[in-house]
Design a protein around this motif. Structure first.
Motif, mmCIF file in Angstrom:
data_model
loop_
_atom_site.group_PDB
_atom_site.id
_atom_site.type_symbol
_atom_site.label_atom_id
_atom_site.label_comp_id
_atom_site.label_asym_id
_atom_site.label_seq_id
_atom_site.Cartn_x
_atom_site.Cartn_y
_atom_site.Cartn_z
ATOM 1 N N LEU A 1 17.128 21.563 -10.767
ATOM 2 C CA LEU A 1 16.859 20.137 -11.009
ATOM 3 C C LEU A 1 16.462 19.438 -9.707
ATOM 4 O O LEU A 1 15.539 18.622 -9.691
ATOM 5 C CB LEU A 1 18.091 19.467 -11.620
ATOM 6 C CG LEU A 1 18.275 19.642 -13.133
ATOM 7 C CD1 LEU A 1 19.686 19.286 -13.550
ATOM 8 C CD2 LEU A 1 17.284 18.767 -13.905
ATOM 9 N N GLN B 1 8.582 15.967 -8.351
ATOM 10 C CA GLN B 1 8.144 14.767 -9.076
ATOM 11 C C GLN B 1 8.070 13.570 -8.133
ATOM 12 O O GLN B 1 7.211 12.699 -8.303
ATOM 13 C CB GLN B 1 9.099 14.479 -10.238
ATOM 14 C CG GLN B 1 8.937 15.477 -11.379
ATOM 15 C CD GLN B 1 9.743 15.114 -12.601
ATOM 16 O OE1 GLN B 1 10.577 14.207 -12.551
ATOM 17 N NE2 GLN B 1 9.512 15.808 -13.691
ATOM 18 N N ILE C 1 24.086 17.866 -17.133
ATOM 19 C CA ILE C 1 22.974 18.718 -16.690
ATOM 20 C C ILE C 1 21.913 18.799 -17.792
ATOM 21 O O ILE C 1 20.715 18.684 -17.517
ATOM 22 C CB ILE C 1 23.492 20.116 -16.267
ATOM 23 C CG1 ILE C 1 24.236 20.014 -14.925
ATOM 24 C CG2 ILE C 1 22.345 21.122 -16.170
ATOM 25 C CD1 ILE C 1 24.987 21.274 -14.506
ATOM 26 N N LEU D 1 20.069 15.497 -17.836
ATOM 27 C CA LEU D 1 19.147 15.414 -16.701
ATOM 28 C C LEU D 1 17.904 16.273 -16.942
ATOM 29 O O LEU D 1 16.780 15.853 -16.645
ATOM 30 C CB LEU D 1 19.854 15.862 -15.415
ATOM 31 C CG LEU D 1 20.724 14.804 -14.717
ATOM 32 C CD1 LEU D 1 21.669 15.445 -13.720
ATOM 33 C CD2 LEU D 1 19.849 13.763 -14.008
ATOM 34 N N GLN D 2 18.097 17.479 -17.485
ATOM 35 C CA GLN D 2 16.962 18.362 -17.773
ATOM 36 C C GLN D 2 15.980 17.697 -18.743
ATOM 37 O O GLN D 2 14.769 17.801 -18.588
ATOM 38 C CB GLN D 2 17.462 19.690 -18.363
ATOM 39 C CG GLN D 2 18.098 20.596 -17.313
ATOM 40 C CD GLN D 2 18.724 21.834 -17.917
ATOM 41 O OE1 GLN D 2 19.136 21.819 -19.070
ATOM 42 N NE2 GLN D 2 18.836 22.885 -17.124
ATOM 43 N N VAL E 1 14.215 14.713 -16.941
ATOM 44 C CA VAL E 1 13.260 15.233 -15.952
ATOM 45 C C VAL E 1 12.032 15.821 -16.662
ATOM 46 O O VAL E 1 10.905 15.640 -16.207
ATOM 47 C CB VAL E 1 13.958 16.277 -15.040
ATOM 48 C CG1 VAL E 1 12.948 17.107 -14.268
ATOM 49 C CG2 VAL E 1 14.912 15.575 -14.080
ATOM 50 N N LYS E 2 12.238 16.472 -17.795
ATOM 51 C CA LYS E 2 11.137 17.039 -18.564
ATOM 52 C C LYS E 2 10.224 15.920 -19.106
ATOM 53 O O LYS E 2 8.994 16.018 -19.062
ATOM 54 C CB LYS E 2 11.692 17.874 -19.728
ATOM 55 C CG LYS E 2 10.667 18.808 -20.360
ATOM 56 C CD LYS E 2 11.290 19.608 -21.500
ATOM 57 C CE LYS E 2 10.221 20.406 -22.245
ATOM 58 N NZ LYS E 2 10.805 21.124 -23.406
ATOM 59 N N GLN F 1 9.894 12.930 -17.805
ATOM 60 C CA GLN F 1 9.196 12.337 -16.661
ATOM 61 C C GLN F 1 8.031 13.223 -16.219
ATOM 62 O O GLN F 1 7.008 12.717 -15.761
ATOM 63 C CB GLN F 1 10.176 12.118 -15.506
ATOM 64 C CG GLN F 1 11.138 10.972 -15.781
ATOM 65 C CD GLN F 1 11.996 10.623 -14.581
ATOM 66 O OE1 GLN F 1 11.991 11.342 -13.587
ATOM 67 N NE2 GLN F 1 12.721 9.536 -14.683
ATOM 68 N N HIS F 2 8.221 14.528 -16.348
ATOM 69 C CA HIS F 2 7.149 15.457 -16.004
ATOM 70 C C HIS F 2 5.932 15.206 -16.894
ATOM 71 O O HIS F 2 4.786 15.212 -16.418
ATOM 72 C CB HIS F 2 7.658 16.896 -16.159
ATOM 73 C CG HIS F 2 6.660 17.937 -15.758
ATOM 74 N ND1 HIS F 2 6.260 18.121 -14.457
ATOM 75 C CD2 HIS F 2 5.961 18.842 -16.489
ATOM 76 C CE1 HIS F 2 5.371 19.091 -14.399
ATOM 77 N NE2 HIS F 2 5.170 19.549 -15.614
ATOM 78 N N VAL G 1 5.200 12.352 -18.466
ATOM 79 C CA VAL G 1 4.643 11.049 -18.068
ATOM 80 C C VAL G 1 3.770 11.230 -16.832
ATOM 81 O O VAL G 1 2.649 10.708 -16.773
ATOM 82 C CB VAL G 1 5.772 10.023 -17.800
ATOM 83 C CG1 VAL G 1 5.218 8.759 -17.146
ATOM 84 C CG2 VAL G 1 6.497 9.680 -19.102
ATOM 85 N N ASN G 2 4.271 11.978 -15.858
ATOM 86 C CA ASN G 2 3.501 12.243 -14.638
ATOM 87 C C ASN G 2 2.177 12.928 -14.960
ATOM 88 O O ASN G 2 1.147 12.559 -14.406
ATOM 89 C CB ASN G 2 4.313 13.118 -13.670
ATOM 90 C CG ASN G 2 5.282 12.296 -12.831
ATOM 91 O OD1 ASN G 2 5.181 11.070 -12.785
ATOM 92 N ND2 ASN G 2 6.220 12.958 -12.177
ATOM 93 N N LEU H 1 -0.171 10.416 -16.383
ATOM 94 C CA LEU H 1 -0.647 9.501 -15.335
ATOM 95 C C LEU H 1 -1.702 10.185 -14.463
ATOM 96 O O LEU H 1 -2.685 9.553 -14.061
ATOM 97 C CB LEU H 1 0.531 9.037 -14.463
ATOM 98 C CG LEU H 1 1.470 7.991 -15.093
ATOM 99 C CD1 LEU H 1 2.751 7.871 -14.292
ATOM 100 C CD2 LEU H 1 0.777 6.617 -15.195
ATOM 101 N N ILE H 2 -1.481 11.470 -14.160
ATOM 102 C CA ILE H 2 -2.437 12.212 -13.314
ATOM 103 C C ILE H 2 -3.771 12.369 -14.049
ATOM 104 O O ILE H 2 -4.835 12.163 -13.476
ATOM 105 C CB ILE H 2 -1.854 13.605 -12.940
ATOM 106 C CG1 ILE H 2 -0.707 13.438 -11.930
ATOM 107 C CG2 ILE H 2 -2.932 14.510 -12.346
ATOM 108 C CD1 ILE H 2 0.156 14.673 -11.749
#
Lengths: 70, 70, 70
Positions: free
Chosen positions: A53, A60, C50, C53-54, C57-58, C60-61, C63-64, C67-68
């Motif tokens: 993580l 990120q 955990i 969070l995974q 984070v996934k 957000q990945h 979304v990123n 955005l890219i």
């Protein structure tokens, strides 16, 4: 007063009870030791997942920085 | 039948064996207690790392929101 | 040589001391078992946090990535 035979018998029973208690305690200790190994295995997985993580979140963060500066 | 001397000798051996078993059990319990303190220390680190990750992930979420609304 | 009465008395004291040691060991084992349950409860929370969070984070990945590619 008790004679030696009676005293022996009483003490013998105490030793038998004590032996059983010690055997039960040892079994509990054995189970706790197995539980400890399970906890250690779970902790290894926690360490791996937290490190993973941290790596993903750091990557990120860099992507976000690039997007902001773009 | 055994005389008192023989009975004493047999029981004495039982008490000696039991004493050794109890000493061994206590040593195992002592090691488990040390293992418990190690686990507690590892858990403190897990809590710190998870809290830190939650903070960073939350901050990244806000950055993402700003980037989306931009 | 000791007589039976004296031998009984010495061995009786050994059994009394041994009984106390076994009782103390059992109390330590009981506390370790309670500590084990606390650790298991903490571990459940670690697993939940955990996993959460995974998931975040996934998301957000993704979304990123959007955005890219935008």
């Amino acid at each position: 007063a008790q004679n030696a035979e009676e005293q022996f018998s009483v003490q013998n029973q105490q030793v038998v009870v004590l032996s059983e208690t010690v055997a039960a305690t040892q079994q509990q200790v054995q189970q706790l030791q197995e539980s400890y190994y399970e906890i250690m295995n779970a902790n290894k997985i926690f360490v791996d997942e937290i490190l993973h993580l941290q790596k993903v979140v750091k990557a990120q963060h860099q992507v976000n920085n690039e997007l902001i500066n773009h």
